[in-house]
Design a protein around this motif. Structure first.
Motif, mmCIF file in Angstrom:
data_model
loop_
_atom_site.group_PDB
_atom_site.id
_atom_site.type_symbol
_atom_site.label_atom_id
_atom_site.label_comp_id
_atom_site.label_asym_id
_atom_site.label_seq_id
_atom_site.Cartn_x
_atom_site.Cartn_y
_atom_site.Cartn_z
ATOM 1 N N PHE A 3 5.414 12.979 11.337
ATOM 2 C CA PHE A 3 5.262 13.090 9.891
ATOM 3 C C PHE A 3 3.876 13.653 9.559
ATOM 4 O O PHE A 3 2.856 13.035 9.834
ATOM 5 N N GLY A 4 3.861 14.856 8.958
ATOM 6 C CA GLY A 4 2.601 15.434 8.519
ATOM 7 C C GLY A 4 1.787 16.089 9.602
ATOM 8 O O GLY A 4 0.739 16.676 9.321
ATOM 9 N N VAL A 5 2.210 15.998 10.860
ATOM 10 C CA VAL A 5 1.494 16.651 11.962
ATOM 11 C C VAL A 5 2.299 17.871 12.374
ATOM 12 O O VAL A 5 3.428 17.745 12.859
ATOM 13 N N ALA A 6 1.723 19.055 12.205
ATOM 14 C CA ALA A 6 2.476 20.296 12.401
ATOM 15 C C ALA A 6 2.857 20.519 13.857
ATOM 16 O O ALA A 6 3.974 20.922 14.166
ATOM 17 N N GLN A 11 0.820 -1.208 0.000
ATOM 18 C CA GLN A 11 0.000 0.000 0.000
ATOM 19 C C GLN A 11 0.856 1.262 0.000
ATOM 20 O O GLN A 11 0.529 2.248 -0.665
ATOM 21 N N VAL A 12 1.958 1.230 0.735
ATOM 22 C CA VAL A 12 2.866 2.386 0.771
ATOM 23 C C VAL A 12 3.448 2.640 -0.614
ATOM 24 O O VAL A 12 3.461 3.780 -1.111
ATOM 25 N N VAL A 13 3.927 1.582 -1.259
ATOM 26 C CA VAL A 13 4.492 1.718 -2.607
ATOM 27 C C VAL A 13 3.415 2.182 -3.582
ATOM 28 O O VAL A 13 3.678 2.992 -4.484
ATOM 29 N N GLY A 14 2.190 1.694 -3.398
ATOM 30 C CA GLY A 14 1.101 2.077 -4.292
ATOM 31 C C GLY A 14 0.826 3.561 -4.320
ATOM 32 O O GLY A 14 0.396 4.101 -5.343
ATOM 33 N N ALA A 48 -2.769 12.230 0.284
ATOM 34 C CA ALA A 48 -3.394 13.166 -0.652
ATOM 35 C C ALA A 48 -2.974 14.610 -0.418
ATOM 36 O O ALA A 48 -3.229 15.466 -1.265
ATOM 37 N N ARG A 49 -2.325 14.893 0.720
ATOM 38 C CA ARG A 49 -2.050 16.295 1.023
ATOM 39 C C ARG A 49 -0.627 16.600 1.493
ATOM 40 O O ARG A 49 -0.200 17.754 1.463
ATOM 41 N N ALA A 50 0.131 15.592 1.916
ATOM 42 C CA ALA A 50 1.479 15.851 2.417
ATOM 43 C C ALA A 50 2.460 16.040 1.266
ATOM 44 O O ALA A 50 2.210 15.611 0.129
ATOM 45 N N SER A 51 3.582 16.669 1.561
ATOM 46 C CA SER A 51 4.611 16.877 0.544
ATOM 47 C C SER A 51 5.279 15.553 0.203
ATOM 48 O O SER A 51 5.261 14.586 0.992
ATOM 49 N N LEU A 52 5.901 15.502 -0.973
ATOM 50 C CA LEU A 52 6.587 14.290 -1.408
ATOM 51 C C LEU A 52 7.704 13.918 -0.437
ATOM 52 O O LEU A 52 7.886 12.737 -0.119
ATOM 53 N N LEU A 72 6.216 12.280 2.646
ATOM 54 C CA LEU A 72 5.758 10.923 2.352
ATOM 55 C C LEU A 72 6.925 9.960 2.176
ATOM 56 O O LEU A 72 6.871 8.816 2.647
ATOM 57 N N LEU A 73 7.978 10.400 1.508
ATOM 58 C CA LEU A 73 9.144 9.534 1.312
ATOM 59 C C LEU A 73 9.812 9.202 2.646
ATOM 60 O O LEU A 73 10.206 8.057 2.889
ATOM 61 N N ALA A 74 9.938 10.219 3.520
ATOM 62 C CA ALA A 74 10.546 9.977 4.824
ATOM 63 C C ALA A 74 9.697 9.024 5.660
ATOM 64 O O ALA A 74 10.213 8.110 6.320
#
Length: 431
Positions: A379-382, A50-53, A326-330, A333-335
């Protein structure tokens, strides 16, 4: 969240509820249907898939959408029920050929093998999915795009076909009469996963088994020859990275050693197991033994409980990752993806009993504690509540310090139950 991630997220509790039900039914029947290490490994590979997808949508959906819009001579209406039925039938037909090619062409088997590596057969096996299937699998569905089937219809019917196949991965459902003759069923799919000679490379259907009957690849499950599961070149590892790479690596080595350029190409295009004569002579492999013992390293109770707890936390993080997709930066998401894959890899090493894994896990857990405490972010939480960050620091920090002494991991072992013997008694469970 995109529709795929949304549906998978909502379906996940149902998956685990059914796994729990299967476990209860198996115990009531006196069977041990699950092994903790195998189940965590299988579900973890599903997480990685799912992560790779998330990063592979350009291939799995993007190209399809472009062809449907710019190349297809017609545009079928998404609001017509007949279009949906046609799309589901077409997808299942094309899935049959992708699945069959995945057993007959080595480069495609290198991706599909992940789903077959488990030597157990239960609902967790259904979640064991490839991380590299996205590379070539999209090619098989382009006829649907050329037929004008809208992208949104394609995405949903693909999920329907995938979700249907979850329930057929069980030994707790027996023969179903007429249903077995028309649809992919637990009995039909058990035969597909078996390495016995009579079952090898049969029953490819996703929803319908009639494709196999039409094209000569159908076989019935035979009680006199119980299925033995896994692959003919067993993985014998809980490492998810190796699970995805093993066949690619073996093929690459054979290609390197092959003297003829033609053979270098055929290594990837021939059926799995084919090797150039000169390579096979210089680098022989062990013969297939259907009576081999299953890979089942011993796991002390403390290690089992620890791995279950950490895996539950990683599943929660994976759900958070899909929500962010759908909303985080690349870069975020990669990290996050690297953290999840790395964590599952370390967990696999722990379950194998590798001595260095305790210390690597201690570093991972300590880093998990330090990140939110030092940055006030995840990750993704400000912003994190400072009290929550401090609690994470304390809990994970103590776990990191105590881990090397509290969990008595052992050297790797392959102790397990003989699959042929397992077929004869209920105490073993899956056979």
């Amino acid at each position: 969240m995109h529709v795929q991630e949304l549906i998978i997220t909502w379906a996940t509790p149902v998956f685990f509820a059914l796994i729990g039900l299967e476990l209860l039914v198996a115990r009531w029947r006196g069977r041990a249907a699950y092994r903790i290490g195998d189940a965590i490994s299988s579900i973890g590979l599903g997480v990685i898939s799912q992560v790779v997808g998330v990063f592979g949508k350009l291939l799995s959906i993007g190209i399809y959408a472009w062809v449907a819009v710019h190349v297809a001579p017609i545009d079928l209406p998404a609001g017509n029920i007949a279009v949906w039925l046609f799309a589901l039938l077409a997808y299942d037909f094309l899935y049959y050929w992708l699945h069959r090619a995945g057993h007959e062409v080595n480069v495609l088997w290198a991706a599909h093998v992940v789903h077959h590596q488990s030597e157990h057969y239960n609902l967790s096996t259904a979640l064991r999915q490839t991380g590299s299937g996205v590379l070539l699998g999209w090619l098989f569905y382009l006829p649907m795009a050329l037929a004008g089937i809208p992208t949104e219809v394609f995405v949903v019917v693909a999920l329907i076909d995938l979700l249907y196949q979850f329930w057929v991965h069980t030994e707790q459902v027996g023969r179903l009469g007429w249903f077995d003759r028309v649809f992919c069923s637990p009995s039909n799919h058990r035969a597909h996963h078996a390495v016995n000679d009579r079952y090898l490379d049969r029953n490819y259907g996703g929803i319908l088994i009639i494709w196999d009957r039409l094209f000569g690849t159908f076989v019935e499950e035979d009680d006199a020859d119980p299925p033995v599961y896994g692959t003919r070149a067993p993985l014998r590892s809980f490492n998810p990275l190796w699970a995805n790479a093993e066949v690619y690596w073996a093929a690459a080595k054979d290609m390197w050693h092959a003297r003829r350029w033609r053979d270098k190409a055929l290594v990837w295009l021939k059926p799995p197991g084919w090797r150039p004569a000169d390579v096979a002579a210089r680098f022989p492999r062990p013969a297939f033994d259907i009576r081999r013992e299953r890979f089942d390293p011993p796991m002390p109770r403390a290690l089992t409980l620890y791995c279950l707890l950490q895996f539950a936390l990683l599943l929660g993080m994976a759900t958070h990752f899909l929500d962010l997709s759908a909303r985080a930066s690349l870069s975020t998401l990669l990290a996050y993806a690297a953290y999840l894959v790395g964590s599952l890899t370390v967990l696999g090493a722990l379950m194998e009993g590798r001595r260095a894994a305790r210390w690597i896990e201690a570093v991972r857990v300590l880093a998990t504690a330090l990140l939110p405490w030092a940055t006030g972010r995840w990750f993704g939480v400000a912003q994190l509540d400072p009290r929550f960050a401090m609690a994470m620091m304390g809990i994970f920090g103590l776990a990191a310090l105590a881990l090397p002494w509290l969990i008595p991991t052992r050297a790797p072992s392959v102790a397990g139950t003989h699959p042929a013997s397992a077929a004869k008694g209920p105490s073993v469970g899956i056979h």
